[in-house]
Scaffold this active site. Structure first.
Site, PDB file in Angstrom:
ATOM      1  N   ASP A  79       0.816  -1.227   0.000  1.00 48.37           N
ATOM      2  CA  ASP A  79       0.000   0.000   0.000  1.00 48.37           C
ATOM      3  C   ASP A  79       0.847   1.274   0.000  1.00 48.37           C
ATOM      4  O   ASP A  79       0.335   2.373   0.105  1.00 48.37           O
ATOM      5  CB  ASP A  79      -0.943   0.005   1.218  1.00 48.37           C
ATOM      6  N   ASP A 129      24.468  38.394  -0.724  1.00 48.66           N
ATOM      7  CA  ASP A 129      23.468  39.207  -0.031  1.00 48.66           C
ATOM      8  C   ASP A 129      23.909  39.429   1.415  1.00 48.66           C
ATOM      9  O   ASP A 129      24.866  38.802   1.876  1.00 48.66           O
ATOM     10  CB  ASP A 129      22.068  38.565  -0.094  1.00 48.66           C
ATOM     11  N   LYS A 147      20.691  41.973  -1.918  1.00 46.64           N
ATOM     12  CA  LYS A 147      19.753  41.166  -2.730  1.00 46.64           C
ATOM     13  C   LYS A 147      18.319  41.541  -2.394  1.00 46.64           C
ATOM     14  O   LYS A 147      17.983  41.772  -1.241  1.00 46.64           O
ATOM     15  CB  LYS A 147      19.974  39.680  -2.428  1.00 46.64           C
ATOM     16  N   ARG A 151      14.664  39.718  -2.971  1.00 46.52           N
ATOM     17  CA  ARG A 151      14.013  38.513  -3.486  1.00 46.52           C
ATOM     18  C   ARG A 151      12.553  38.818  -3.790  1.00 46.52           C
ATOM     19  O   ARG A 151      11.835  39.360  -2.952  1.00 46.52           O
ATOM     20  CB  ARG A 151      14.111  37.376  -2.459  1.00 46.52           C
ATOM     21  N   SER A 176      20.346  26.725  -4.051  1.00 47.22           N
ATOM     22  CA  SER A 176      19.132  25.945  -4.332  1.00 47.22           C
ATOM     23  C   SER A 176      18.760  26.091  -5.808  1.00 47.22           C
ATOM     24  O   SER A 176      19.203  25.325  -6.647  1.00 47.22           O
ATOM     25  CB  SER A 176      18.007  26.386  -3.406  1.00 47.22           C
ATOM     26  N   THR A 177      17.996  27.119  -6.163  1.00 51.63           N
ATOM     27  CA  THR A 177      17.686  27.313  -7.591  1.00 51.63           C
ATOM     28  C   THR A 177      18.903  27.886  -8.315  1.00 51.63           C
ATOM     29  O   THR A 177      18.959  27.890  -9.537  1.00 51.63           O
ATOM     30  CB  THR A 177      16.529  28.319  -7.778  1.00 51.63           C
ATOM     31  N   GLY A 178      19.837  28.430  -7.566  1.00 57.73           N
ATOM     32  CA  GLY A 178      21.059  28.994  -8.148  1.00 57.73           C
ATOM     33  C   GLY A 178      20.936  30.463  -8.511  1.00 57.73           C
ATOM     34  O   GLY A 178      21.929  31.101  -8.870  1.00 57.73           O
TER      35      GLY A 178
HETATM   36  C1  R5P Z   1      18.943  32.666   1.491  1.00 60.77           C
HETATM   37  O1  R5P Z   1      18.555  33.166   2.486  1.00 60.77           O
HETATM   38  C2  R5P Z   1      20.084  31.711   1.469  1.00 60.77           C
HETATM   39  O2  R5P Z   1      21.143  32.156   2.238  1.00 60.77           O
HETATM   40  C3  R5P Z   1      20.528  31.473   0.043  1.00 60.77           C
HETATM   41  O3  R5P Z   1      21.016  32.680  -0.485  1.00 60.77           O
HETATM   42  C4  R5P Z   1      19.381  30.981  -0.781  1.00 60.77           C
HETATM   43  O4  R5P Z   1      18.805  29.882  -0.162  1.00 60.77           O
HETATM   44  C5  R5P Z   1      19.830  30.607  -2.170  1.00 60.77           C
HETATM   45  O5  R5P Z   1      18.714  30.228  -2.885  1.00 60.77           O
HETATM   46  P1  R5P Z   1      18.688  30.167  -4.467  1.00 60.77           P
HETATM   47  O6  R5P Z   1      19.873  29.354  -4.904  1.00 60.77           O
HETATM   48  O7  R5P Z   1      17.387  29.491  -4.773  1.00 60.77           O
HETATM   49  O8  R5P Z   1      18.738  31.565  -4.953  1.00 60.77           O
END
Ligand code: R5P
Length: 289
Positions: free
Chosen positions: A36, A168, A191, A193, A222-224
């Site tokens: 399941d 940032d 930065k 966002r 993460s996303t860069g």
């Molecule tokens: C943000 O507060 C973190 O310190 C990183 O700057 C952030 O997680 C990077 O995310 P991404 O690669 O998606 O821009």
């Protein structure tokens, strides 16, 4: 007390290295699924009267890792472990640390409460931007390590002619600190966002960057986009070469491929990925010995 290190989903390499460093036995956590879809977990080594160290880095499937880690902690306790430590090289769910929009869960404290079923948590550079310490959200003992010294040693050995850039203000605790430890110059950018994938970086044009070799240092990639935006601007200002260094290489979607087209990329091995060249297991081993 004898220690057994268990490698959870995606963290087997890190766990093996850690076990070797602290001269403990190692076993991978075994999982399968019932028809399941429910998870069946097995600890393939005896933990009775021992210190069970469970290694779970919250990638690439944070929700699955969380569930597996919670069940593994419970299993180690059921099976008589004297102490259960959760080693989370990358501790997920920490970025949702406030209610940004009505109705949203503040996940960091919910997840912290669940993971407090372990007797101790050891992690590295968790996302602590609005709260100062993990003790604010965890009810169990926590140890927070930083990769700063390891990154500084890495910079001194491999990037000693470069300028360190923090993308940032929040990154200053890594970029500026690492630069100071390595004896390198640094600057921190601003930065804004807009969404998870849209950020704007402000580089003051007064800073002389022409012909410079630069290393951008941040905690999470993460996303860069927090790296890609400054790369574009630094290139316009005549920067000669760029290396991106992250503590935690999450690399959502195509982030790594996209970044590699623009710069050299390196991370620590808190998350297993193709550019995880900087080993931080020594710092974890020191807290577990
Ligand atoms: C943000 O507060 C973190 O310190 C990183 O700057 C952030 O997680 C990077 O995310 P991404 O690669 O998606 O821009």
């Amino acid at each position: 007390m004898k220690t057994v290190v268990f490698g959870g989903c995606g963290s087997e390499r890190f766990a093996k290295l850690l076990a070797k460093r602290i001269k403990a036995s190692y076993a991978p956590v075994r999982t399968s699924y019932f028809p399941d879809g429910e998870l069946l977990l097995r600890l393939p080594a005896d933990v009775r009267g021992k210190h069970a160290v469970l290694v779970y880095s919250f990638q690439p499937y944070p929700g699955e890792v969380l569930l597996e880690a919670l069940i593994a902690i419970g299993a180690a306790k059921q099976q008589g472990a004297k102490k259960v430590t959760l080693v989370a090289p990358y501790l997920g769910f920490m970025r949702q640390d406030k209610q940004f929009h009505a109705g949203e869960a503040v996940s960091n404290s919910i997840v912290a409460r669940l993971l407090s079923s372990a007797d101790m948590l050891v992690t590295m550079d968790p996302h602590l931007h609005r709260i100062k310490s993990l003790n604010r959200i965890f009810s169990t003992k926590t140890t927070t390590l930083t990769a700063n010294q390891t990154l500084a040693d890495h910079l001194r050995r491999n990037h000693s002619d470069k300028m360190v850039v923090g993308p940032d203000e929040e990154s200053s605790q890594w970029a500026a600190s690492v630069a100071k430890l390595a004896g390198l110059p640094s600057i921190v950018l601003k930065k804004k966002r807009y969404t998870a994938t849209k950020v704007r970086i402000i580089v003051k044009s007064k800073i002389p960057l022409k012909g410079k070799h630069v290393v951008i240092v941040d905690d999470i990639i993460s996303t860069g986009h927090t790296m890609i935006e400054p790369i574009k601007q630094l290139k316009k200002l005549g920067v000669k070469s760029i290396t991106c260094i992250g503590v935690h290489g999450v690399f959502a979607g195509n982030a790594l491929q996209d970044l590699k087209k623009l710069a050299m990329v390196e991370t620590t091995n808190t998350i297993h990925n193709p550019v995880a060249r900087i080993d931080v297991t020594k710092a974890f081993a020191e807290t577990l010995r």
